[in-house]
Design a protein around this motif. Structure first.
Motif, PDB file in Angstrom:
ATOM      1  N   TYR A  49       0.863  -1.174   0.000  1.00  0.00           N
ATOM      2  CA  TYR A  49       0.000   0.000   0.000  1.00  0.00           C
ATOM      3  C   TYR A  49       0.903   1.228   0.000  1.00  0.00           C
ATOM      4  N   ASN A  51       1.046   5.474   0.020  1.00  0.00           N
ATOM      5  CA  ASN A  51       0.335   6.727   0.286  1.00  0.00           C
ATOM      6  C   ASN A  51       0.718   7.764  -0.768  1.00  0.00           C
ATOM      7  N   PRO A  53      -0.890  11.165  -1.716  1.00  0.00           N
ATOM      8  CA  PRO A  53      -1.880  12.237  -1.618  1.00  0.00           C
ATOM      9  C   PRO A  53      -1.886  13.141  -2.843  1.00  0.00           C
ATOM     10  N   SER A  56      -3.857  11.999  -9.060  1.00  0.00           N
ATOM     11  CA  SER A  56      -5.066  11.579  -9.772  1.00  0.00           C
ATOM     12  C   SER A  56      -4.806  11.358 -11.258  1.00  0.00           C
ATOM     13  N   THR A  76       3.980  13.746  -5.472  1.00  0.00           N
ATOM     14  CA  THR A  76       2.739  13.913  -4.724  1.00  0.00           C
ATOM     15  C   THR A  76       2.445  15.402  -4.642  1.00  0.00           C
ATOM     16  N   LYS A 115      -6.759   4.488  -5.439  1.00  0.00           N
ATOM     17  CA  LYS A 115      -8.103   4.901  -5.020  1.00  0.00           C
ATOM     18  C   LYS A 115      -7.984   5.777  -3.781  1.00  0.00           C
ATOM     19  N   HIS A 116      -8.537   6.960  -3.845  1.00  0.00           N
ATOM     20  CA  HIS A 116      -8.551   7.900  -2.713  1.00  0.00           C
ATOM     21  C   HIS A 116      -7.157   8.176  -2.158  1.00  0.00           C
ATOM     22  N   GLY A 117      -6.158   8.313  -3.040  1.00  0.00           N
ATOM     23  CA  GLY A 117      -4.814   8.668  -2.614  1.00  0.00           C
ATOM     24  C   GLY A 117      -3.977   7.531  -2.070  1.00  0.00           C
ATOM     25  N   VAL A 118      -4.501   6.291  -2.153  1.00  0.00           N
ATOM     26  CA  VAL A 118      -3.735   5.125  -1.701  1.00  0.00           C
ATOM     27  C   VAL A 118      -3.676   4.121  -2.852  1.00  0.00           C
TER      28      VAL A 118
END
Length: 142
Positions: A49, A51, A53, A56, A76, A115-118
């Motif tokens: 996983y 991270n 942030p 997109s 990021t 998905k959602h920054g992860v």
């Protein structure tokens, strides 16, 4: 004088005094590696996983795989909010991170979803990596 130049000079002085790259051993304490990761090992796979942030767009992160090394390169983005920034703990900017995997993985069977920054990266162990005990027969001589 630029405060970042002063920090750079200070780092170089420590490296010279102690020899080699003294500061590199402590850099992860002062500046944690980005992006942050969680690494899990299952019976037949490795799950990572990451991270990320503000990411997109596929153009912002590249993933490379070589046997037992996963490499992530990209950028990021800051969380933008009006007003004066009082505290910043979400790291941002360009990154390059190498992650040593606990085993060799298959290059032909990899999936990654953001998905959602992860990002979730699913890697499958190379079947030859599984270590099974082999019983060895022996003879008894009298």
């Amino acid at each position: 004088m630029d405060p970042f130049q002063q920090m750079h000079d200070w780092k170089n002085n420590l490296d010279q005094f102690f020899g080699g790259n003294f500061w590199n051993d402590f850099e992860h304490i002062v500046k944690p590696p980005i992006p942050a990761i969680n690494l899990y090992e299952l019976d037949n796979e490795i799950i990572v996983y990451v991270n990320l942030p503000g990411v997109s767009d596929r153009k912002n992160v590249n993933i490379y795989l070589d046997d037992n090394v996963l490499e992530l390169k990209g950028e990021t983005f800051p969380v933008q909010q009006g007003g004066k920034l009082l505290k910043q703990e979400i790291l941002q900017g360009d990154f390059s991170r190498r992650v040593e995997l606990p085993c060799t993985v298959r290059k032909d069977k990899v999936s990654a979803v953001l998905k959602h920054g992860v990002m979730r990266i699913q890697l499958f162990k190379l079947s030859g990596n599984r270590k099974k005990l082999k019983q060895i027969n022996y003879e008894i001589e009298e």
